[in-house]
Motif scaffolding. Structure first.
Motif, PDB file in Angstrom:
ATOM      1  N   TYR A   1       9.243   6.152  16.775  1.00 22.13           N
ATOM      2  CA  TYR A   1       8.270   7.134  16.304  1.00 22.13           C
ATOM      3  C   TYR A   1       8.870   8.503  16.544  1.00 22.13           C
ATOM      4  O   TYR A   1       9.761   8.671  17.378  1.00 22.13           O
ATOM      5  CB  TYR A   1       6.906   6.977  16.980  1.00 22.13           C
TER       6      TYR A   1
ATOM      7  N   LEU B   1      10.813   9.083   7.924  1.00 25.47           N
ATOM      8  CA  LEU B   1       9.523   9.573   8.431  1.00 25.47           C
ATOM      9  C   LEU B   1       9.380  11.075   8.243  1.00 25.47           C
ATOM     10  O   LEU B   1       8.324  11.559   7.815  1.00 25.47           O
ATOM     11  CB  LEU B   1       9.374   9.220   9.918  1.00 25.47           C
TER      12      LEU B   1
ATOM     13  N   GLY C   1       7.218   4.580  12.850  1.00 23.14           N
ATOM     14  CA  GLY C   1       8.099   3.733  12.059  1.00 23.14           C
ATOM     15  C   GLY C   1       8.025   2.314  12.604  1.00 23.14           C
ATOM     16  O   GLY C   1       7.194   2.007  13.459  1.00 23.14           O
TER      17      GLY C   1
ATOM     18  N   GLU D   1      15.579   5.617   9.876  1.00 21.04           N
ATOM     19  CA  GLU D   1      14.125   5.449   9.985  1.00 21.04           C
ATOM     20  C   GLU D   1      13.452   6.790  10.269  1.00 21.04           C
ATOM     21  O   GLU D   1      12.434   7.137   9.655  1.00 21.04           O
ATOM     22  CB  GLU D   1      13.826   4.444  11.103  1.00 21.04           C
TER      23      GLU D   1
END
Length: 180
Positions: free
Chosen positions: A8, A116, A4, A112
């Motif tokens: 992550y 994902l 992201g 976020e």
């Protein structure tokens, strides 16, 4: 690993056990307000290693997918996010769950991470639907899901036992836009 802008997510590996234990211990009171009971060995390094091995097997079995949420700058573990109860056949669905270190709440990291994992679920796992259940008073979590594209579907009355009490849950879901 899924990247992201600021975080992550990646599946847990045995090397993450100590960081995962520290995250759980640091946030014990906070996380337990929203979760079911924990087994006796949960707050031990052996218990976390055992869980990570179970996570790896569940992913191989296509039943659960457990990820850590890590900051890109410091590679620090700040949370967990997962897809669980993956159902195949005519349903092609899963539930989403997550926990974020209390000191990182309100900064957009969970939104976020949710975006994902939804992308992963739809593009890689080819799921049709992801569902979430959130206690109605957990406004922050409902906001995370809505920002990630989930829509409210209704209220499930007394459907999850949390800390010995049956709790209502707001049901939210997102449908794979490529399946419509």
């Amino acid at each position: 690993m899924l990247l992201g802008a600021r975080i992550y997510i990646k599946p847990f590996a045995l090397g993450d056990a100590e960081a995962l234990l520290e995250l759980q211990k640091k946030n014990r009171c906070f996380f337990e307000r929203f979760s079911m009971g924990r087994p006796d060995d949960f707050y031990s390094i052996e218990g976390q290693r055992k869980r990570i091995k179970e996570y790896e097997q569940s992913q191989k079995n296509d039943s659960d997918y457990q990820f850590g949420i890590f900051t890109k700058k410091k590679h620090a573990l700040i949370g967990t996010i997962n897809l669980f109860q993956v159902l195949r056949g005519s349903l092609q669905s899963a539930f989403i769950g997550y926990f974020l270190d209390q000191e990182h709440n309100g900064k957009g990291y969970t939104t976020e991470a949710a975006k994902l994992i939804v992308q992963y679920a739809f593009e890689e796992l080819k799921l049709h639907r992801i569902e979430a259940g959130v206690m109605p008073h957990n406004i922050g979590s409902i906001s995370v899901l809505e920002k990630a594209g989930f829509h409210k579907e209704g209220l499930a009355i007394k459907n999850v036992k949390i800390n010995g009490k049956w709790e209502d849950h707001q049901v939210l879901a997102i449908i794979n836009p490529h399946d419509e």
